[in-house]
Design a protein around this motif. Structure first.
Motif, short mmCIF file in Angstrom:
data_model
loop_
_atom_site.label_atom_id
_atom_site.label_comp_id
_atom_site.label_asym_id
_atom_site.label_seq_id
_atom_site.Cartn_x
_atom_site.Cartn_y
_atom_site.Cartn_z
N GLY A 85 6.36 -12.56 -3.17
CA GLY A 85 5.54 -11.41 -3.85
C GLY A 85 4.24 -11.17 -3.06
O GLY A 85 3.72 -12.13 -2.38
N VAL A 86 3.53 -10.11 -3.51
CA VAL A 86 2.34 -9.65 -2.73
C VAL A 86 1.14 -10.15 -3.56
O VAL A 86 1.22 -10.34 -4.53
CB VAL A 86 2.28 -8.15 -2.46
CG1 VAL A 86 3.55 -7.66 -1.52
CG2 VAL A 86 2.30 -7.31 -3.68
N ASP A 87 0.07 -10.33 -2.66
CA ASP A 87 -1.24 -10.66 -3.24
C ASP A 87 -1.77 -9.57 -4.11
O ASP A 87 -2.43 -9.85 -5.08
CB ASP A 87 -2.06 -11.10 -2.35
CG ASP A 87 -1.69 -12.29 -1.67
OD1 ASP A 87 -1.70 -13.46 -2.08
OD2 ASP A 87 -1.09 -12.45 -0.55
N ALA A 88 -1.65 -8.45 -3.63
CA ALA A 88 -2.01 -7.18 -4.38
C ALA A 88 -1.50 -6.00 -4.00
O ALA A 88 -0.81 -5.81 -2.84
CB ALA A 88 -3.61 -7.13 -3.98
N VAL A 89 -1.48 -5.01 -5.11
CA VAL A 89 -0.82 -3.56 -4.78
C VAL A 89 -2.08 -2.50 -4.90
O VAL A 89 -2.72 -2.73 -5.63
CB VAL A 89 0.21 -3.38 -5.73
CG1 VAL A 89 0.90 -2.00 -5.60
CG2 VAL A 89 1.50 -4.47 -5.48
N PHE A 90 -1.98 -1.72 -4.01
CA PHE A 90 -2.97 -0.40 -4.02
C PHE A 90 -1.91 0.89 -4.47
O PHE A 90 -1.40 1.23 -3.31
CB PHE A 90 -3.85 -0.39 -3.12
CG PHE A 90 -4.87 -1.20 -2.89
CD1 PHE A 90 -5.86 -1.17 -3.70
CD2 PHE A 90 -4.73 -2.68 -2.14
CE1 PHE A 90 -7.14 -2.23 -3.30
CE2 PHE A 90 -5.64 -3.68 -2.13
CZ PHE A 90 -6.71 -3.19 -2.81
N VAL A 141 -3.86 -2.76 -8.44
CA VAL A 141 -4.94 -1.80 -8.24
C VAL A 141 -4.27 -0.48 -8.50
O VAL A 141 -3.64 -0.06 -7.52
CB VAL A 141 -5.84 -1.82 -7.13
CG1 VAL A 141 -7.10 -0.95 -7.16
CG2 VAL A 141 -6.51 -3.33 -7.16
N SER A 142 -4.53 0.19 -9.46
CA SER A 142 -3.86 1.72 -9.93
C SER A 142 -4.78 2.77 -9.62
O SER A 142 -5.67 2.66 -10.58
CB SER A 142 -2.85 1.53 -11.00
OG SER A 142 -2.56 3.01 -11.43
N PHE A 143 -4.68 3.67 -8.84
CA PHE A 143 -5.79 4.48 -8.41
C PHE A 143 -5.57 6.02 -8.41
O PHE A 143 -6.11 6.87 -7.80
CB PHE A 143 -6.88 4.22 -7.38
CG PHE A 143 -6.20 4.20 -5.96
CD1 PHE A 143 -6.44 5.07 -5.32
CD2 PHE A 143 -5.33 2.99 -5.56
CE1 PHE A 143 -6.21 5.02 -3.97
CE2 PHE A 143 -4.78 3.17 -4.43
CZ PHE A 143 -5.32 4.01 -3.31
N GLY A 144 -4.27 6.34 -8.56
CA GLY A 144 -3.86 7.73 -8.63
C GLY A 144 -2.54 8.04 -9.41
O GLY A 144 -1.93 7.16 -10.12
N ASN A 145 -2.32 9.58 -9.45
CA ASN A 145 -1.51 10.06 -10.16
C ASN A 145 -0.52 10.91 -9.65
O ASN A 145 -0.21 12.00 -9.95
CB ASN A 145 -1.73 10.67 -11.49
CG ASN A 145 -2.97 9.87 -12.12
OD1 ASN A 145 -2.69 9.11 -12.92
ND2 ASN A 145 -4.34 10.27 -12.06
N ALA A 146 -0.30 10.69 -8.17
CA ALA A 146 0.74 11.69 -7.51
C ALA A 146 1.93 12.14 -8.01
O ALA A 146 2.35 13.07 -7.90
CB ALA A 146 0.82 11.17 -6.06
N SER A 147 2.51 11.28 -8.82
CA SER A 147 3.83 11.36 -9.51
C SER A 147 3.59 11.61 -10.85
O SER A 147 4.56 11.81 -11.70
CB SER A 147 4.82 10.20 -9.25
OG SER A 147 4.22 9.14 -9.79
N LEU A 207 4.66 -8.05 -7.32
CA LEU A 207 3.23 -9.09 -7.41
C LEU A 207 3.77 -10.37 -7.66
O LEU A 207 4.61 -10.83 -8.06
CB LEU A 207 2.31 -8.57 -8.34
CG LEU A 207 1.68 -7.06 -8.14
CD1 LEU A 207 1.00 -6.68 -9.44
CD2 LEU A 207 0.65 -7.45 -7.04
N LYS A 208 2.88 -11.10 -6.76
CA LYS A 208 2.95 -12.65 -6.77
C LYS A 208 2.33 -13.26 -8.21
O LYS A 208 1.68 -12.25 -8.96
CB LYS A 208 2.52 -13.57 -5.68
CG LYS A 208 1.21 -13.31 -5.57
CD LYS A 208 0.65 -13.81 -4.07
CE LYS A 208 0.96 -15.36 -4.16
NZ LYS A 208 0.14 -15.71 -2.90
N LEU A 249 0.77 -1.15 -0.04
CA LEU A 249 -0.11 0.09 -0.16
C LEU A 249 0.78 1.18 0.04
O LEU A 249 1.61 1.50 1.03
CB LEU A 249 -0.90 -0.15 1.11
CG LEU A 249 -1.69 1.26 1.42
CD1 LEU A 249 -2.67 1.42 0.27
CD2 LEU A 249 -2.43 1.25 2.94
N TYR A 250 0.76 2.24 -0.99
CA TYR A 250 1.52 3.23 -1.14
C TYR A 250 0.69 4.29 -0.46
O TYR A 250 -0.44 4.39 -0.30
CB TYR A 250 1.79 3.53 -2.63
CG TYR A 250 2.73 2.62 -3.29
CD1 TYR A 250 3.98 2.93 -3.30
CD2 TYR A 250 2.27 1.83 -3.91
CE1 TYR A 250 4.83 2.25 -4.06
CE2 TYR A 250 3.01 0.69 -4.52
CZ TYR A 250 4.46 1.11 -4.60
OH TYR A 250 5.35 0.24 -5.21
#
Length: 335
Positions: A218-223, A245-251, A238-239, A155-156
């Motif tokens: 690896g991880v089950d999911a990335v947010f 799950v990509s849900f932002g554009n902060a960079s 990721l595994k 989680l970022y």
């Protein structure tokens, strides 16, 4: 407040162009007139979100000039003649455009909830802070990727508004939250709100640590709400059969890439929006009630770190975009 006492003009925050902070204006604007099925809401508090910066930068194009804001709480001060489900004086929490204003017009059948008459100003502030980010956390963890007990989740921005809510919900669901933050202060905050593991991106290798924590599986999911700068890291963390799950554009937005990059691990990639999960009235009723219950029961803490007057939105978004803040920022609307 009677119809005769509603003013003709109001204070608003708007953008009149695409660009830097100089396109943000605090100025007078006409109070909107309402139709037969609409409400006029006198706002008390409005939540600040990153999407306002995306509108200003042109990442999400909008018609200009555009009054900013996406969520608020307040009181109904006028209603159309066909409105049956709300009365003047009702306290409400709702999601709409143009909430960085003293008054907003909104459909009586929209994403809006009537609040108990005894709701306090402090509760109005909390609900205004919680709507978009709280509903994002709930819907994404239920529907974008349904988190299961024992899952490892990367989680970022884990000390931001959505992140702190996801930290709590992941712990409640028995998942292992791997929280990515950028400062030692944010490390402590993410841990306080339930993150099991914390990676400080300013001094640690995110991919290396995520693989260490998961014994190289690896991880089950990335947010991922960061976007361009973290896309490759997330993909590699990721595994097999993992979910991205990509849900932002902060960079910045993720650049175009070959879909074949998903094939080696059968990656499931999503780009969800909150409003897609609230399209039907029953969806709004289900998730909004669930959110208010979690808040009122104390199971979900809303970290409001600073409240600004409406006139200081420009300062607020500069602090938000420079990653100087944690938790949620709120605007208090002049009465």
């Amino acid at each position: 407040m009677t119809a005769d006492s509603i003013p003709k003009t109001q204070k608003v925050v708007l953008i009149d162009g695409v660009g830097d902070y100089d396109v943000i204006k605090y100025q007078d604007s006409a109070v909107p007139s309402i139709g037969d099925n609409e409400l006029l809401i006198k706002n008390k508090y409005a939540g600040i979100n990153f999407i306002e910066a995306y509108f200003r930068k042109g990442i999400y194009p909008v018609q200009l000039p555009q009054i900013l804001g996406r969520e608020a709480t307040g009181v109904v001060v006028a209603k159309g003649q066909s409105v049956k489900n709300f009365d003047i004086g009702d306290k409400v929490a709702y999601m709409s455009s143009s909430t960085f204003a003293q008054y907003t017009k909104y459909s009586s059948s929209g994403l809006i909830s009537k609040l108990p008459s005894e709701t306090t100003d402090d509760q109005l502030k909390v609900y205004a802070a919680a709507l978009i980010q709280g509903l994002t956390a709930l819907t994404f963890l239920d529907e974008a990727y349904k988190v299961k007990e024992g899952d490892y989740i990367l989680l970022y921005a884990a000390a931001g508004g959505v992140g702190l809510l996801m930290d709590q919900l992941l712990k409640e669901r028995g998942a292992h939250a791997i929280a990515v933050v950028s400062t030692e202060e944010k490390e402590e905050l993410a841990k306080k709100f339930g993150a099991e593991y914390v990676i400080n991106s300013s001094k640690e290798d995110i991919l290396k640590r995520a693989l260490e924590i998961t014994n190289d599986k690896g991880v089950d999911a990335v947010f991922d709400s960061v976007g361009k700068d973290t896309f490759d890291i997330s993909l590699n963390a990721l595994k097999l059969k993992g979910s991205f799950v990509s849900f932002g554009n902060a960079s910045g937005p993720v650049p175009p890439f070959a879909l074949s990059r998903l094939s080696s691990k059968n990656i499931r990639l999503m780009r969800p929006t909150l409003f897609g999960y609230l399209a039907e009235p029953e969806d709004w009723d289900h998730y909004s009630k669930k959110l208010f219950e979690l808040i009122d029961s104390g199971k979900l803490k809303i970290a409001i770190t600073k409240t600004y007057p409406l006139s200081e939105y420009k300062i607020a978004t500069q602090e938000l975009e420079s990653r100087k803040t944690t938790g949620k920022l709120v605007l208090e609307i002049p009465q």
